[in-house]
Design a protein around this motif. Sequence first.
Motif, PDB file in Angstrom:
ATOM      1  N   VAL A 254       8.628  83.389  26.480  1.00 18.69           N
ATOM      2  CA  VAL A 254       7.627  84.430  26.748  1.00 18.69           C
ATOM      3  C   VAL A 254       8.295  85.798  26.732  1.00 18.69           C
TER       4      VAL A 254
ATOM      5  N   MET B 178      -8.927  77.373  44.352  1.00 13.51           N
ATOM      6  CA  MET B 178      -7.921  78.245  43.785  1.00 13.51           C
ATOM      7  C   MET B 178      -6.711  77.458  43.283  1.00 13.51           C
TER       8      MET B 178
ATOM      9  N   LEU C 228      16.133  87.981  53.283  1.00 14.53           N
ATOM     10  CA  LEU C 228      15.022  87.561  52.443  1.00 14.53           C
ATOM     11  C   LEU C 228      14.355  86.312  53.010  1.00 14.53           C
ATOM     12  N   ILE C 229      15.173  85.367  53.475  1.00 12.10           N
ATOM     13  CA  ILE C 229      14.612  84.121  53.989  1.00 12.10           C
ATOM     14  C   ILE C 229      13.820  84.385  55.248  1.00 12.10           C
TER      15      ILE C 229
ATOM     16  N   PHE D   9      11.460  71.067  34.968  1.00 13.20           N
ATOM     17  CA  PHE D   9      12.068  72.321  35.404  1.00 13.20           C
ATOM     18  C   PHE D   9      12.667  73.055  34.204  1.00 13.20           C
TER      19      PHE D   9
ATOM     20  N   GLY E  60      10.391  77.886  28.621  1.00 14.18           N
ATOM     21  CA  GLY E  60       9.092  78.530  28.357  1.00 14.18           C
ATOM     22  C   GLY E  60       9.115  79.979  28.792  1.00 14.18           C
ATOM     23  N   ALA E  61       9.647  80.232  29.995  1.00 12.44           N
ATOM     24  CA  ALA E  61       9.695  81.605  30.503  1.00 12.44           C
ATOM     25  C   ALA E  61      10.544  82.471  29.575  1.00 12.44           C
TER      26      ALA E  61
ATOM     27  N   PRO F  42      -6.318  74.483  41.855  1.00 11.87           N
ATOM     28  CA  PRO F  42      -6.360  73.927  40.498  1.00 11.87           C
ATOM     29  C   PRO F  42      -6.111  74.986  39.431  1.00 11.87           C
ATOM     30  N   LEU F  43      -6.472  76.253  39.725  1.00 10.90           N
ATOM     31  CA  LEU F  43      -6.239  77.310  38.745  1.00 10.90           C
ATOM     32  C   LEU F  43      -4.757  77.620  38.599  1.00 10.90           C
ATOM     33  N   PHE F  44      -3.987  77.355  39.663  1.00  3.85           N
ATOM     34  CA  PHE F  44      -2.570  77.700  39.643  1.00  3.85           C
ATOM     35  C   PHE F  44      -1.722  76.619  38.988  1.00  3.85           C
ATOM     36  N   LEU F  45      -2.316  75.459  38.746  1.00  9.73           N
ATOM     37  CA  LEU F  45      -1.542  74.351  38.187  1.00  9.73           C
ATOM     38  C   LEU F  45      -1.778  74.291  36.693  1.00  9.73           C
ATOM     39  N   PRO F  46      -0.826  73.691  35.952  1.00  7.73           N
ATOM     40  CA  PRO F  46      -1.029  73.569  34.506  1.00  7.73           C
ATOM     41  C   PRO F  46      -2.344  72.872  34.194  1.00  7.73           C
ATOM     42  N   GLY F  47      -2.972  73.266  33.087  1.00 12.34           N
ATOM     43  CA  GLY F  47      -4.324  72.795  32.775  1.00 12.34           C
ATOM     44  C   GLY F  47      -4.459  71.297  32.667  1.00 12.34           C
TER      45      GLY F  47
ATOM     46  N   PHE G 149      10.531  86.147  54.268  1.00 14.58           N
ATOM     47  CA  PHE G 149       9.615  85.199  53.650  1.00 14.58           C
ATOM     48  C   PHE G 149       8.984  84.295  54.708  1.00 14.58           C
TER      49      PHE G 149
ATOM     50  N   SER H 202      10.151  74.515  31.830  1.00 17.86           N
ATOM     51  CA  SER H 202       9.559  75.734  32.361  1.00 17.86           C
ATOM     52  C   SER H 202      10.495  76.919  32.168  1.00 17.86           C
TER      53      SER H 202
END
Lengths: 501, 401
Positions: free
Chosen positions: A179, A350, A323-324, A169, A175-176, A352-357, A327, A172
Amino acid sequence: MSDITASAYVRQDLLTERPAPVKTTGFIGLVRTRLLNSPTNILITIVSALLLWFTIVPSVKFLFVDAVWTGTDRTACLTENGACWPYIQAKLPQLIYGFYPEAERWRVNLTFALAAVLLVPMLVPRLPAKAINASLFFFAFPVVAFFLLHGGGISGFGLSWTAGLLQLFDDSIIGAGQVLLNLSKTSAIAPLLWVLGSLIVLVGKAIYWLIFPLTWLRDQLEASGQSVWTDFAITTAVVSLIAFALGGGVRAGWRPLAWSLATFAAIAIVIKLMGLDHGGLSVVQTRLWGGLLVTLVVSVAGIVTSLPIGIALALGRRSSIPLIRIFSIAFIEFWRGVPLITVLFFATYMLPLFLPGNFTVDGLVRALIGIALFTGAYQAENVRGGLAAIPRGQGEAAAALGLSWWKTTSLIVLPQALRHVIPNLVNSFISLFKDTSLVSIVALFDLLGSLRASFADPKWSAPSTLFTGFAFAGIIYFLFCFGMSRYSLFVEHRLNAHRRN
Amino acid sequence: MSTEARKPPAQIALKIRRILGGKAGWNGVAVQFAFAAILGWIGYEIVSNARANLENQHIAAGFGFLRNNAGFDVNQTLIPYTGSDTFLRVFVVGLLNTLVVSVVGIFFATVLGFVVALCRLSPNWLLSRVGEIYVEIIRNLPLLFQILFWYLAVLAALPNPRQSISLLGIAFISNRGLVIPAPIGGSGLMPFLAVLALGIVASLALRIHARRALFQRGQVIRIWPYVLGLLFGLPLATMLVFGLPFTLELPQLKGFNFAGGSRIIPEFVALTLALSTYTAAFIAEIVRAGILSVHKGQMEAGSSLGLSRGATLRLIVVPQAMRVIVPPLTNQYLNLTKNSSLAVAIGYPDLVSVWAGTSLSQTGQAIEIIAMTMGVYLLISLLTSAIMSVYGWRVSRSLGA
């Protein structure tokens, strides 16, 4: 008194017996009143009887009378025009276990037995200890079944997992932030991005130092060799102390403490029995799983995971926090609006594309995620129905007693709501069980997939094998679904016992 | 000493708090912020991972591929299509195939469902058992199982075209599918269609007029002879004037296959059979529950008012039953449309099969293609639920009036 008998208008002799009324009960009565009571009805009866005759007799003839019972390959089944049971006999292991290694199949049988032992007492309303039973089935059983079926061991316990998760966590977040900092070099709103990025990085750094003791301890444990048991002891101590403190400390905390210690003792026994601390059972890849095993794994996993998702979404949809609520509504309506097969395609192509490589998810797990989200949305609507059926006064009474929202929900509202909707929940489990057959489209070999694969075997290619295979799989599906639907009817009758007259 | 009424406390802050945080107040606002942060984090992770993964696999994101040539054939197309057409056209072809199988399936499912419901409600014991057996067996078997059963076991077991089973000499069933007569437009087609449309519009207008007369002035107008004349007599008259609107081309067995007529692929036959029989079982239960939900006293009240049995059914029982039946019935229609996506298992070229199947494997544009596929189904179901809420609003309004 005698003058009454002497009266002229009082009849002196007995009436002759009238004939008995036409019998309207029993088999004869049924035939008279509901089969042959008018010319149209007689015609309808004859037509229905013919309909039944032309469907049931050929089926029975195919399945039993003309069937072939012994044989070693297709030649036995080519001559007769009936079911080819030796084909089922030869393919039975494949239809139940898939390609699960023969020497390891006792693990599958043991899992089935465990599930039955836990499930049967839960379904019989008279038996006691429902809470323990349900928690064993919904929490302990999935974990044990995973290690039984898949194999493998653990290299750490609560402490290492928590440390790992927090570190992920934190990485990440940092990392954000990085960026954003990189973006700020080129963007027009550079200062704003720079401030935001620095802030996020700062938060990440702070969290890093906050969780540093945890990660340090984990690294020490990993270096020491005896990581599982030390970690286990630390986790036990920490969790039990928290339970003790939250349960009321010296005054009332002894019961939670005892429960927590007992739970961890049970976990320790399981770990020791299955040898999880040194590798556990040999690993069987999920692509070797198949047949009824996959069908049951997918449906039980779907049941176990969809219920919490459904409850959370239903509570979210009734929440007053904007919001809850938005959602939850969007989430539920989205998954309910698309067909399951596109959800499975989504999970397969789809996700697998959303998860880290570097992070691969097993094919079965991907399908399970899709099914859990899909069924969760449907369960949410069921649970919401139950929540709506609870009178407002229940919640208000709890509020008047000073209970918090969490306590009101978990102690007053949910137990009543869930009891109301058991039949609906079971009905969605039936459709979930039927829908598990769809995983055969995304290259998993469930019962239907294994059946289809077995048709391709040239050793058994005969005209009757197709119908035999479908008859066999159909009987299995029918038994499960019909059993569940009868159970749901039974529960419904029990719940509505006070309304019947 | 005058006691003036105190002003109520200012509500504006409370109202803002209620709007922003619900009953939980500022705590709710905090929860929302945390929730939004988590959602934002997940969204950020998804986008960044997807971007990195796509870069690794050398796939260009975006919808540019829609204009590329598809380069594969589809074995059932309602609009002209060849392999050199674009992916966008493949999408439309698949969508149309989905819609056509859904519409045909809905038609047969409704008819069969009502028939089975009437069977189950029949006073005849044996007939109601037959209906019950049908419903129980069909409902307790997976749909995919039934589709595969019809496709692999039943249709494949049919004879080849030379020995095909003839239905009255005009349609033929074989393992290559169903061959039916094809209508070929004649000289009278355009006037025929125009007059038919005119007849339908005029009948609807008549009906509206009659209902208004009934509800506002209590005047009963008998319209069915005029409707019959408009719907059948007028087109027949046009046929006599302008000639036949179309001729039927009967299929002929030539060599190993049929010439003439139009051929319906076996996948379509299997899918329609399975979808309509499966959904019919559910529709039967809905219809039965709807009819049983109308109290017996309604029928008795109608007859005590002097209405005939037919009029009681038509004016009193059926409208009340329909109020119960229509919402779940629409739900079943929606389910059927969504279930038609199982076509991918037997290779019927529906949206999922040609678009999320073949096109996906050709282009690798997983995100765009699956999002489009899900979007189509989502749109259909949202539209239906919007229509249904309008219907529910109208029903509750008419009940309130």
